[in-house]
Design an enzyme around this catalytic site. Structure first.
Site, short mmCIF file in Angstrom:
data_model
loop_
_atom_site.label_atom_id
_atom_site.label_comp_id
_atom_site.label_asym_id
_atom_site.label_seq_id
_atom_site.Cartn_x
_atom_site.Cartn_y
_atom_site.Cartn_z
N HIS A 111 0.83 -1.21 0.00
CA HIS A 111 0.00 0.00 0.00
C HIS A 111 0.86 1.26 0.00
O HIS A 111 1.04 1.90 1.03
CB HIS A 111 -0.90 -0.04 1.25
CG HIS A 111 -2.06 0.89 1.17
ND1 HIS A 111 -3.28 0.56 1.68
CD2 HIS A 111 -2.20 2.14 0.66
CE1 HIS A 111 -4.14 1.55 1.48
NE2 HIS A 111 -3.49 2.53 0.86
N ASP A 160 0.61 2.49 3.78
CA ASP A 160 -0.28 3.59 3.36
C ASP A 160 0.52 4.89 3.28
O ASP A 160 0.04 5.96 3.66
CB ASP A 160 -1.51 3.73 4.27
CG ASP A 160 -2.61 4.56 3.61
OD1 ASP A 160 -2.45 4.95 2.43
OD2 ASP A 160 -3.63 4.83 4.27
N ASN A 162 -4.89 5.52 -7.26
CA ASN A 162 -5.68 6.77 -7.22
C ASN A 162 -4.83 7.95 -7.66
O ASN A 162 -4.66 8.94 -6.96
CB ASN A 162 -6.28 7.02 -5.83
CG ASN A 162 -5.25 7.08 -4.73
OD1 ASN A 162 -4.14 6.56 -4.86
ND2 ASN A 162 -5.60 7.73 -3.63
N HIS A 209 -5.68 -1.14 5.58
CA HIS A 209 -5.54 -0.31 6.78
C HIS A 209 -6.64 -0.49 7.84
O HIS A 209 -7.42 0.44 8.12
CB HIS A 209 -5.38 1.17 6.43
CG HIS A 209 -6.26 1.71 5.31
ND1 HIS A 209 -7.61 1.57 5.30
CD2 HIS A 209 -5.93 2.39 4.18
CE1 HIS A 209 -8.09 2.15 4.20
NE2 HIS A 209 -7.10 2.65 3.52
N HIS A 212 -10.62 -0.24 0.59
CA HIS A 212 -10.52 0.89 1.52
C HIS A 212 -11.85 0.88 2.27
O HIS A 212 -12.83 1.46 1.83
CB HIS A 212 -10.31 2.17 0.71
CG HIS A 212 -10.43 3.46 1.44
ND1 HIS A 212 -9.34 4.17 1.88
CD2 HIS A 212 -11.52 4.20 1.80
CE1 HIS A 212 -9.74 5.30 2.47
NE2 HIS A 212 -11.06 5.33 2.44
N HIS A 241 1.41 5.03 -1.91
CA HIS A 241 0.95 6.05 -2.87
C HIS A 241 2.18 6.73 -3.46
O HIS A 241 2.82 7.54 -2.79
CB HIS A 241 0.06 7.08 -2.16
CG HIS A 241 -1.24 6.50 -1.66
ND1 HIS A 241 -2.34 6.34 -2.47
CD2 HIS A 241 -1.58 6.01 -0.45
CE1 HIS A 241 -3.33 5.79 -1.77
NE2 HIS A 241 -2.89 5.57 -0.54
N LEU A 242 2.51 6.38 -4.69
CA LEU A 242 3.66 7.01 -5.35
C LEU A 242 3.28 8.34 -6.00
O LEU A 242 4.15 9.11 -6.39
CB LEU A 242 4.27 6.07 -6.40
CG LEU A 242 5.04 4.86 -5.85
CD1 LEU A 242 5.50 3.96 -7.00
CD2 LEU A 242 6.25 5.30 -5.01
N ARG A 243 1.98 8.61 -6.13
CA ARG A 243 1.45 9.91 -6.62
C ARG A 243 1.85 10.20 -8.07
O ARG A 243 1.80 11.36 -8.48
CB ARG A 243 1.94 11.07 -5.75
CG ARG A 243 1.64 10.94 -4.28
CD ARG A 243 0.17 10.84 -4.00
NE ARG A 243 -0.13 11.12 -2.60
CZ ARG A 243 -1.27 10.73 -2.02
NH1 ARG A 243 -2.18 10.05 -2.69
NH2 ARG A 243 -1.50 11.03 -0.75
N ASP A 298 -8.82 2.42 -3.86
CA ASP A 298 -8.32 3.04 -2.61
C ASP A 298 -8.39 4.56 -2.65
O ASP A 298 -8.12 5.19 -3.67
CB ASP A 298 -6.89 2.61 -2.31
CG ASP A 298 -6.44 3.16 -0.96
OD1 ASP A 298 -7.21 3.04 0.01
OD2 ASP A 298 -5.34 3.73 -0.88
#
Ligand SMILES: [Zn+2]
Length: 420
Positions: free
Chosen positions: A58, A303, A92, A230, A177, A60-62, A150
């Site tokens: 989990h 996360d 996302n 999470h 999520h 988030h590499l954005r 997510d």
């Protein structure tokens, strides 16, 4: 002549724990034992744990679309510094990862960077809109094994049922999520004594629990492998335990921040304690720690959610959700939960790799296997003051932690630590 020898660590081998040396050549483990002979490079590991590099379910590499917060380069550097050799990137992004070519670009770019293996998760629905199925078979062909919207919970149960049936046929995992949008929509933190004192709208535990309970019911109709992201509540842990006892193919993760903190941290109104789901009560935190210990909770997942200063350095209610955690996850887990070495690697590496379908990661150290390894000293105390992430939204900076990643090795190459 070996490329690299790790000397004198406590090694999690395929034959159990041994204090020994590990030789690496041409990207693979070539020998395990003492007196292995000459090497170009030597890493002293006495007092440290040696095992499979960590695997995050989990992150988030954005990237693409939110690179002011993080990109594949900066996120990979943070992952390597945290001992990770593989991770699942959350979809996302902008655009959301709802088709195969988008997922392929992420793993290709991560391979070019060369610090951590990345497979993107795929969206459950087009554009994460919650209405139409994403291009699930196309994503599967691109190597995606874990599917999630997510950031949002998939609320429409009919759509969820269809998606679960489809993903079950593919052999993938539906990852949720688990937070009811209606019940959590107006809230900024856990609904309890602290939210009452601060006068901040709260989110009850039931926002998590009803989604998990509902999804377990749909699991029974579809036979899909289902993963709860999470976990934050004692009730959620109990639901997962009951579903496991029933024999359902359910797995669950917990974050470092939910293991370390509870809602009293929000008394500071520091937005580095604002995340979704929110920090809950001490009894929930204890249930999460016990769940990870017992194995009801299968894996630690960070996360890791970078947000820029302009998005975080604002009044609590206005701040975006999320904290970063790749660099300190292992230290937090070690300090808070104090697992034995084999259990620690099970929750940090072996089981998350199995859930995500990584075949060259999360394996006990064995001759012939790809050298994706971490050296972790469980006893050193240190206080992090900086990050490799592009964002600094971390509750761990300036806080003493126990245990530190010393060296990370991906495909036989040192990606963090050593004599670099
Ligand atoms: Zn989430």
């Amino acid at each position: 002549m070996h490329d690299l020898v790790l000397v004198g660590g406590s090694v999690l081998t395929d034959a159990g724990l041994r204090t020994t040396d590990v030789a690496v050549t041409d990207g693979r483990v070539t020998a395990i034992g003492r007196e292995l002979g000459e090497s170009r490079e030597i890493v002293e590991c006495s007092g440290a744990w040696v095992g499979p590099g960590f695997v995050d379910l989990h992150t988030h590499l954005r990237d693409p679309g939110h690179e002011w917060r993080e990109d594949i380069g900066s996120g990979s550097a943070a992952a390597a510094a945290g001992g990770y050799t593989a991770l699942v990137a959350m979809p996302n992004t902008d655009p959301p990862i709802d088709a195969g070519h988008l997922a392929l670009r992420i793993s290709d770019e991560a391979r070019r960077v060369g610090k951590v293996a990345v497979v993107s998760a795929g969206c459950l629905t087009m554009g994460r809109g919650g209405e139409r199925m994403a291009h699930l078979d196309d994503l599967w062909s691109a190597g995606v094994r874990l599917f999630t919207d997510d950031g949002d919970s998939l609320q429409n149960v009919a759509v969820l049922r269809s998606v679960m049936e489809y993903v079950a046929q593919l052999g993938g995992v539906v990852s949720q999520h688990a937070l009811d949008a209606d019940l959590s929509g107006a809230g900024f933190m856990h609904e309890g004594s602290v939210s009452s004192r601060l006068g901040i709208y709260g989110i009850p535990r039931q926002a998590d629990d009803i989604v998990i309970a509902r999804d377990i019911a749909i699991m029974r109709m579809t036979g899909v492998r289902y993963h709860v992201q999470h976990l934050s509540t004692a009730g959620g842990v109990a639901l997962v335990a009951a579903a496991k006892a029933e024999g359902l193919p359910i797995t669950a993760e917990v974050t470092p921040h939910h293991l370390m903190f509870d809602h009293t941290a929000v008394m500071s109104t520091d937005s580095n304690f604002k995340m979704m789901p929110p920090l809950r009560e001490e009894s929930d935190r204890e249930a999460l720690v016990e769940g990870l210990r017992s194995g009801v909770i299968d894996a630690v997942a960070t996360d890791h959610a970078p947000q820029s200063a302009v998005e975080k350095d604002v009044p609590f209610e206005h701040a975006l959700n999320g904290v970063i955690g790749l660099e300190w996850a292992a230290s937090v887990v070690n300090g808070v939960v104090s697992l034995d070495q084999d259990v620690f690697f099970d929750r940090m590496s072996i089981t998350p790799a199995a859930i995500a379908g990584f075949t060259d990661h999360g394996r006990a150290v064995a001759v012939g296997a790809e050298a994706n390894l971490v050296v972790f000293d469980p006893n050193v105390r240190w206080t992090p003051t900086s990050t490799r992430s592009r964002s600094r939204n971390a509750p761990y900076l300036g806080r003493e932690l126990t245990g530190r990643v010393e060296v990370t090795i991906l495909g036989g190459a040192i990606t963090y630590g050593g004599e670099l």
